[in-house]
Design an enzyme around this catalytic site. Structure first.
Site, short mmCIF file in Angstrom:
data_model
loop_
_atom_site.label_atom_id
_atom_site.label_comp_id
_atom_site.label_asym_id
_atom_site.label_seq_id
_atom_site.Cartn_x
_atom_site.Cartn_y
_atom_site.Cartn_z
N ARG A 1 50.69 42.55 43.13
CA ARG A 1 50.75 43.58 42.11
C ARG A 1 51.51 44.80 42.62
O ARG A 1 51.74 44.93 43.82
CB ARG A 1 49.32 44.01 41.75
N ARG B 1 41.83 30.52 38.01
CA ARG B 1 43.05 31.11 37.47
C ARG B 1 44.26 30.64 38.27
O ARG B 1 44.21 30.54 39.50
CB ARG B 1 42.96 32.63 37.50
N GLY C 1 37.66 42.10 44.36
CA GLY C 1 36.23 42.32 44.52
C GLY C 1 35.37 41.20 43.98
O GLY C 1 34.18 41.12 44.29
N ASP D 1 45.21 39.73 34.31
CA ASP D 1 43.95 40.49 34.17
C ASP D 1 43.63 40.80 32.71
O ASP D 1 43.87 41.91 32.22
CB ASP D 1 43.98 41.76 35.01
N ASP E 1 47.34 48.21 39.48
CA ASP E 1 46.79 47.01 40.12
C ASP E 1 46.71 45.84 39.14
O ASP E 1 46.35 44.73 39.54
CB ASP E 1 45.41 47.29 40.73
N ASN E 2 47.03 46.08 37.86
CA ASN E 2 47.10 45.00 36.87
C ASN E 2 48.53 44.73 36.43
O ASN E 2 48.75 44.13 35.39
CB ASN E 2 46.25 45.36 35.64
N GLY F 1 30.25 40.62 42.56
CA GLY F 1 31.29 39.62 42.75
C GLY F 1 31.23 38.47 41.76
O GLY F 1 32.03 37.53 41.86
N GLY G 1 41.40 45.93 45.83
CA GLY G 1 41.32 44.57 46.37
C GLY G 1 40.52 43.65 45.47
O GLY G 1 39.90 44.05 44.50
#
Length: 490
Positions: A181, A174, A90, A260, A250-251, A124, A88
């Site tokens: 993803r 961004r 973060g 990423d 996840d990327n 974070g 997730g």
């Protein structure tokens, strides 16, 4: 002065387990480093208003704009081959979505905006260096014509973050077609939540693949679409010498964008086994491994979709394998077509693939600079006496032998030398964000000197132009300038 974002929030309208609602953590004293004014205009935003104290507060997460519905997205992922069921956002918070001037829906996300329920004991926050690296490289990729997330703004937070040492903090704004993803699908599939997988797939189809919404088998068509986009994307990476560095699931973006930018890098001398990422100790994500890893990641996506394909698991697996089988052909077609363009060929003939591979082999053996070899080849095509490309090879005779065969092949096509040169210069950049240049810019910025950052962005915005006044940026690093390791560090 009011900052207006015409937000829509389709992702936060999905079921509650898709995300966590969380506001950015206010920072002490935000200051705008860089606003991408052209991108702001394209998004329908007023750059003059964003370039204001209130705008800086929004871009740093200190003030939440009207209409935003801040969320941290849930996802899982394979990290270096090991599955993690919950990752997730973060350190990132999605503010909302806008429709750009091309009618495309775009996420606006703050990266480094404070902890979320997915932070896994992290703070974070983001440090200035990684924020500037992502800004530089993502905008360079855009200028190079590679599908990518974009950078709208970078701000300093007025706070320091603890990494190996205390570093200045920063926040990146961004922009992406979406932040969905492969790992987002894995989050629901790992929990046996078929309804969640279906809801996510329907959302992705509506957002990224609307032409397949009425297909007879839309979920099969979805996998076909993602396979095609990833095959094309990774081919484009290889054609410019780009190494992502952390190709975890996840990327891997469902939209087909590069996402990423952690320990990413561009090769200097050509080496298929090149690795820069400090955390890729076994070379899993080396330059030449990227196509294989892309297919591995797509196979993980296919596993998530099996229950949507058929109730008969054997039949579903067979159908998924058939679709995945197209990846190699699609990648090879895109990669070989790109390589032919890079050496100035307008047609495809028997022997071309071997000719190109022989050049790459000679480049690897002779430690030839990847970017400059192809750029100088563009000059040599118009001037047979130009020996700048020979100078890239430790043993110039290795190039001479190849060049004789190359010129014989070029003579089989009717294009003029000037026409061929123009076509080659349009695909072989003079400028890339070389590691040593990026690191030098970051070092200056940490000492509050942003002039090198601005200059590098100017150069990289026109990568296919010669720009004589900035010629030094095209040079590979001297031995004492070489950067052999890059870091996540965000």
């Amino acid at each position: 002065m009011t900052v207006h974002f015409p937000f829509q929030n389709t992702y936060s309208a999905l079921p509650a387990n898709f995300f966590a609602r969380v506001a950015p953590t206010p920072v002490a004293s935000p200051r705008l480093i860089k606003l991408n004014r052209a991108l702001a205009v394209h998004l329908g935003l007023d750059p003059d208003v964003l370039d204001s104290p209130e705008g800086a507060e929004i871009l740093a997460g200190k003030r939440v704009p009207e209409g935003a519905d801040p969320i941290a997205m849930a996802y899982a992922g394979h990290q270096f081959g090991q599955f993690v069921p919950q990752l997730g956002d973060g350190r990132a918070i999605l503010l909302g979505e806008v429709i750009d001037r091309d009618g495309v829906r775009r996420d606006i996300q703050l990266k480094g905006s404070g902890p979320t329920p997915f932070s896994r004991r992290g703070d974070g926050r983001a440090a200035l260096g990684p924020v500037l690296r992502e800004y530089i490289v993502s905008e360079a990729m855009f200028a190079l014509g590679i599908p990518t997330t974009r950078s709208l703004a970078a701000v300093t937070s007025g706070e320091r973050v603890q990494r190996e040492t205390m570093l200045p903090g920063a926040v990146l704004t961004r922009v992406a077609a979406s932040h969905i993803r492969v790992g987002t699908f894995q989050f629901f599939a790992a929990r046996g939540d078929t309804d969640g997988v279906r809801a996510l797939a329907d959302h992705v189809i509506a957002r990224h693949y609307p032409d397949i919404a009425n297909a007879e088998r839309p979920y099969h068509a979805l996998l076909e679409g993602v396979v095609a986009r990833q095959a094309d994307l990774v081919a484009r990476w290889l054609l410019i010498g780009f190494i992502h560095g952390v190709m975890n699931t996840d990327n891997t973006s469902i939209s087909g964008e590069t996402i990423d930018y952690g320990p990413c890098a561009f090769m200097d001398e050509y080496n298929p086994a090149q690795v820069f990422s400090s955390i890729d100790e076994l070379g899993r994500y080396a330059y030449a491994n990227q196509p294989r890893i892309a297919l591995w990641n797509l196979t993980r996506l296919a596993e998530c979709l099996l229950r949507l394909f058929s109730d008969d698991q054997d039949k579903a697996i067979e159908q998924a394998q058939f679709i995945l089988g197209d990846f190699a052909e699609k990648f090879t077609a895109a990669y070989q077509a790109g390589l032919r363009q890079k050496i100035g060929l307008f047609t495809e003939r028997d022997g071309d693939e071997a000719l190109i591979q022989d050049l790459l082999d000679a480049m690897a053996k002779n430690q030839a600079d990847f970017t400059l070899t192809f750029r100088r080849l563009s000059d040599a095509v118009a001037d047979p006496d130009d020996d700048s490309v020979r100078a890239q090879f430790e043993e110039p005779a290795a190039f001479d032998e190849w060049a004789a065969r190359w010129r014989k092949r070029l003579a089989e096509e009717p294009q003029s030398a000037s026409e061929r040169q123009a076509a080659m210069r349009a695909v072989n950049p003079a400028f890339i964000p070389r590691n040593h240049s990026v690191e030098a810019v970051i070092a200056a910025a940490v000492n509050n000197d942003y002039a090198p950052f601005e200059e590098l962005l100017t150069v990289l915005s026109k990568p296919y132009e010669d720009q004589p006044e900035f010629a030094a940026y095209a040079d590979p690093p001297l031995p004492d300038q070489r950067v052999l390791r890059t870091f996540c560090g965000t």
